[in-house]
Design a protein around this motif. Structure first.
Motif, PDB file in Angstrom:
ATOM      1  N   ASN A  65       0.900  -1.291  -0.011  1.00 26.33           N
ATOM      2  CA  ASN A  65       0.004   0.072   0.040  1.00 26.33           C
ATOM      3  C   ASN A  65       0.768   1.294  -0.023  1.00 26.33           C
ATOM      4  O   ASN A  65       0.996   2.165   0.880  1.00 26.33           O
ATOM      5  N   PRO A  66       1.761   1.594  -1.177  1.00 26.57           N
ATOM      6  CA  PRO A  66       2.530   2.725  -1.031  1.00 26.57           C
ATOM      7  C   PRO A  66       1.499   3.681  -1.154  1.00 26.57           C
ATOM      8  O   PRO A  66       0.601   3.825  -1.878  1.00 26.57           O
ATOM      9  N   PRO A  67       2.270   4.950  -0.625  1.00 31.85           N
ATOM     10  CA  PRO A  67       1.104   6.262  -0.534  1.00 31.85           C
ATOM     11  C   PRO A  67       0.992   6.731  -1.794  1.00 31.85           C
ATOM     12  O   PRO A  67       1.965   6.704  -2.541  1.00 31.85           O
ATOM     13  N   GLU A  68      -0.106   7.743  -1.937  1.00 34.84           N
ATOM     14  CA  GLU A  68      -0.386   8.363  -3.379  1.00 34.84           C
ATOM     15  C   GLU A  68       0.634   9.318  -3.682  1.00 34.84           C
ATOM     16  O   GLU A  68       1.100   9.277  -4.828  1.00 34.84           O
ATOM     17  N   ASP A  69       1.253   9.917  -2.710  1.00 35.60           N
ATOM     18  CA  ASP A  69       2.201  10.935  -3.113  1.00 35.60           C
ATOM     19  C   ASP A  69       3.594  10.396  -3.609  1.00 35.60           C
ATOM     20  O   ASP A  69       4.242  10.788  -4.517  1.00 35.60           O
ATOM     21  N   LEU A  70       4.074   9.100  -3.024  1.00 35.13           N
ATOM     22  CA  LEU A  70       4.953   8.538  -3.524  1.00 35.13           C
ATOM     23  C   LEU A  70       4.808   7.951  -5.046  1.00 35.13           C
ATOM     24  O   LEU A  70       5.782   8.322  -5.902  1.00 35.13           O
ATOM     25  N   LEU A  71       3.856   7.402  -5.245  1.00 36.88           N
ATOM     26  CA  LEU A  71       3.393   6.868  -6.655  1.00 36.88           C
ATOM     27  C   LEU A  71       3.652   7.977  -7.603  1.00 36.88           C
ATOM     28  O   LEU A  71       4.143   7.962  -8.909  1.00 36.88           O
ATOM     29  N   ARG A  72       2.847   9.161  -7.015  1.00 33.45           N
ATOM     30  CA  ARG A  72       2.747  10.401  -8.163  1.00 33.45           C
ATOM     31  C   ARG A  72       4.223  10.828  -8.306  1.00 33.45           C
ATOM     32  O   ARG A  72       4.591  11.098  -9.537  1.00 33.45           O
ATOM     33  N   ASP A  73       5.292  11.068  -7.357  1.00 32.86           N
ATOM     34  CA  ASP A  73       6.419  11.660  -7.561  1.00 32.86           C
ATOM     35  C   ASP A  73       7.337  10.703  -8.374  1.00 32.86           C
ATOM     36  O   ASP A  73       7.784  11.331  -9.095  1.00 32.86           O
ATOM     37  N   VAL A  74       7.143   9.356  -8.135  1.00 32.43           N
ATOM     38  CA  VAL A  74       7.888   8.461  -8.925  1.00 32.43           C
ATOM     39  C   VAL A  74       7.522   8.673 -10.493  1.00 32.43           C
ATOM     40  O   VAL A  74       8.309   8.697 -11.222  1.00 32.43           O
ATOM     41  N   ALA A  75       6.339   8.688 -10.512  1.00 27.33           N
ATOM     42  CA  ALA A  75       5.849   8.849 -12.054  1.00 27.33           C
ATOM     43  C   ALA A  75       6.285  10.078 -12.868  1.00 27.33           C
ATOM     44  O   ALA A  75       6.513   9.682 -13.973  1.00 27.33           O
ATOM     45  N   ARG A  76       6.120  11.021 -12.310  1.00 23.20           N
ATOM     46  CA  ARG A  76       6.436  12.159 -12.665  1.00 23.20           C
ATOM     47  C   ARG A  76       7.992  12.237 -12.974  1.00 23.20           C
ATOM     48  O   ARG A  76       8.412  12.806 -13.839  1.00 23.20           O
ATOM     49  N   PRO A  97      -6.517   7.770  -8.832  1.00 22.64           N
ATOM     50  CA  PRO A  97      -7.323   8.693  -8.521  1.00 22.64           C
ATOM     51  C   PRO A  97      -7.720   9.705  -9.337  1.00 22.64           C
ATOM     52  O   PRO A  97      -8.697  10.583  -9.243  1.00 22.64           O
ATOM     53  N   TYR A  98      -6.660  10.141 -10.137  1.00 17.71           N
ATOM     54  CA  TYR A  98      -6.558  11.240 -11.087  1.00 17.71           C
ATOM     55  C   TYR A  98      -5.375  11.243 -12.104  1.00 17.71           C
ATOM     56  O   TYR A  98      -4.768  10.361 -12.000  1.00 17.71           O
ATOM     57  N   PRO A  99      -5.578  11.810 -13.483  1.00 19.60           N
ATOM     58  CA  PRO A  99      -4.701  11.797 -14.351  1.00 19.60           C
ATOM     59  C   PRO A  99      -3.380  12.262 -13.898  1.00 19.60           C
ATOM     60  O   PRO A  99      -3.335  13.082 -12.863  1.00 19.60           O
ATOM     61  N   LEU A 100      -2.342  11.802 -14.428  1.00 19.02           N
ATOM     62  CA  LEU A 100      -0.968  12.224 -13.883  1.00 19.02           C
ATOM     63  C   LEU A 100      -0.701  13.593 -14.463  1.00 19.02           C
ATOM     64  O   LEU A 100       0.032  14.412 -13.848  1.00 19.02           O
ATOM     65  N   HIS A 101      -1.089  13.808 -15.765  1.00 20.98           N
ATOM     66  CA  HIS A 101      -0.604  15.028 -16.392  1.00 20.98           C
ATOM     67  C   HIS A 101      -1.822  16.245 -16.355  1.00 20.98           C
ATOM     68  O   HIS A 101      -3.061  15.691 -16.881  1.00 20.98           O
ATOM     69  N   HIS A 102      -1.507  17.593 -16.022  1.00 24.76           N
ATOM     70  CA  HIS A 102      -2.631  18.329 -16.065  1.00 24.76           C
ATOM     71  C   HIS A 102      -3.291  18.484 -17.472  1.00 24.76           C
ATOM     72  O   HIS A 102      -4.522  18.994 -17.411  1.00 24.76           O
ATOM     73  N   ARG A 103      -2.508  18.318 -18.577  1.00 23.28           N
ATOM     74  CA  ARG A 103      -3.129  18.311 -19.919  1.00 23.28           C
ATOM     75  C   ARG A 103      -3.724  17.154 -20.370  1.00 23.28           C
ATOM     76  O   ARG A 103      -4.495  17.444 -21.671  1.00 23.28           O
ATOM     77  N   SER A 104      -3.940  15.943 -19.776  1.00 27.27           N
ATOM     78  CA  SER A 104      -4.570  14.731 -20.098  1.00 27.27           C
ATOM     79  C   SER A 104      -5.895  14.902 -20.379  1.00 27.27           C
ATOM     80  O   SER A 104      -6.550  14.319 -21.414  1.00 27.27           O
ATOM     81  N   GLY A 105      -6.854  15.824 -19.799  1.00 21.94           N
ATOM     82  CA  GLY A 105      -8.006  15.874 -20.005  1.00 21.94           C
ATOM     83  C   GLY A 105      -8.236  17.158 -20.960  1.00 21.94           C
ATOM     84  O   GLY A 105      -9.571  17.577 -21.283  1.00 21.94           O
ATOM     85  N   THR A 106      -7.382  17.613 -21.559  1.00 23.12           N
ATOM     86  CA  THR A 106      -7.696  18.955 -22.410  1.00 23.12           C
ATOM     87  C   THR A 106      -7.143  18.549 -23.828  1.00 23.12           C
ATOM     88  O   THR A 106      -7.462  19.589 -24.639  1.00 23.12           O
ATOM     89  N   GLU A 107      -6.603  17.503 -24.133  1.00 20.67           N
ATOM     90  CA  GLU A 107      -6.035  17.388 -25.573  1.00 20.67           C
ATOM     91  C   GLU A 107      -6.080  15.728 -25.946  1.00 20.67           C
ATOM     92  O   GLU A 107      -6.013  15.091 -24.899  1.00 20.67           O
ATOM     93  N   VAL A 108      -6.358  15.475 -27.238  1.00 17.99           N
ATOM     94  CA  VAL A 108      -6.502  13.981 -27.623  1.00 17.99           C
ATOM     95  C   VAL A 108      -5.506  14.061 -28.843  1.00 17.99           C
ATOM     96  O   VAL A 108      -5.344  15.016 -29.584  1.00 17.99           O
ATOM     97  N   SER A 109      -5.312  12.674 -29.365  1.00 22.16           N
ATOM     98  CA  SER A 109      -4.766  12.493 -30.757  1.00 22.16           C
ATOM     99  C   SER A 109      -5.995  13.133 -31.625  1.00 22.16           C
ATOM    100  O   SER A 109      -6.848  13.278 -31.817  1.00 22.16           O
ATOM    101  N   ARG A 110      -5.103  13.705 -32.921  1.00 24.88           N
ATOM    102  CA  ARG A 110      -5.658  14.038 -34.188  1.00 24.88           C
ATOM    103  C   ARG A 110      -6.573  13.058 -34.716  1.00 24.88           C
ATOM    104  O   ARG A 110      -7.652  13.327 -35.628  1.00 24.88           O
TER     105      ARG A 110
END
Length: 274
Positions: free
Chosen positions: A63-74, A96-109
């Motif tokens: 059960n690694p904490p959310e902030d550790l997983l986020r920091d490692v992924a980034r 619980p949320y997307p990793l990148h802040h632009r993930s919900g704002t752009e898609v493939s052409r």
């Protein structure tokens, strides 16, 4: 926890990150320079206790904490798919949320081609309901043939919507406005959503309905609602929602129109395998 898959994912990603890019020396291993960051270098860069990343990579960290997983992924420059895989392998659930802040704002052409290839009304919106792509069938819904920049703003505030969306107060608003409330709760730092919520609250019609609350409602997929189509006249529309997997919170909406005063029997049945 899937220890083997987790270890493969983390080893592969850290091997691709050059220590020099972070001001660190590339360590030597058995007479040659080893690729990528070491486990201890990751601890150093993330300001974690020595051995933290080793525990995560080897599956010894339950059960690694959310902030550790986020920091490692980034740090390791994960894609959204790798971010999802990290959570599935480490804690057996979606992130619980997307990793990148632009993930919900752009898609493939390629999604424009998908939308253009549909005969039904279809459009793709981002996490704030801004329209990214649409087809001509969707444009024909509107009296002037002009697709709004933001479908939620149009549905919640535009006088035109209260005619096109038949029985707006009873059949549309009670579903539209809770979706906005849920999105604001999920994305409290989204300026577009914050401005939209403020405008809804200031509106003499939508504001009281929004403040009154109501049912929990986060998406319209599967709904059947009355609609006055500009060219086809009165009817009912089946709302079908889908999500581009590489862009969490973006949404493809397909509107299947059935003319008539009552819902078509085709609106009701469900599909299942076998």
């Amino acid at each position: 926890m899937d220890k083997e898959a987790l270890q493969d994912l983390l080893r592969d990603r850290r091997a691709r990150i050059a220590p020099e890019d972070h001001g660190l020396a590339r360590p030597s291993r058995q007479g040659r320079r080893a690729p990528g960051l070491t486990q201890s270098q990751i601890d150093q860069l993330l300001h974690r206790t020595y051995g933290t990343f080793n525990r995560l990579e080897t599956g010894a960290y339950p059960n690694p904490p959310e902030d550790l997983l986020r920091d490692v992924a980034r740090l390791l420059e994960f894609t959204e798919q790798e971010w999802t895989s990290l959570w599935l392998y480490a804690v057996h659930r979606d992130p619980p949320y997307p990793l990148h802040h632009r993930s919900g704002t752009e898609v493939s052409r390629a999604w424009q081609d998908v939308v253009d290839g549909l005969s039904h009304m279809a459009y793709l919106n981002d996490q704030s309901w801004r329209v990214i792509a649409h087809n001509e069938a969707f444009a024909e819904l509107f009296p002037r043939g002009e697709v709004p920049e933001n479908t939620m703003r149009w549905m919640a505030l535009h006088p035109e919507a209260r005619t096109v969306l038949t029985d707006w107060r009873e059949r549309w608003a009670p579903m539209i406005l809770p979706q906005l409330r849920a999105a604001v709760a999920a994305l409290p730092h989204d300026r577009t959503l914050a401005e939209l919520e403020a405008d809804v609250l200031a509106d003499p019609v939508s504001g009281p309905l929004y403040e009154a609350g109501g049912r929990a409602y986060i998406h319209p997929d599967g709904d059947v609602r009355p609609l006055l189509h500009t060219r086809k006249g009165p009817g009912w529309v089946s709302l079908c929602g889908a999500q581009p997997l590489a862009s969490p919170r973006a949404r493809l909406m397909v509107l299947v129109f059935h003319p008539g005063d009552r819902p078509s029997p085709a609106c009701a049945p469900t599909l299942h395998a076998g």
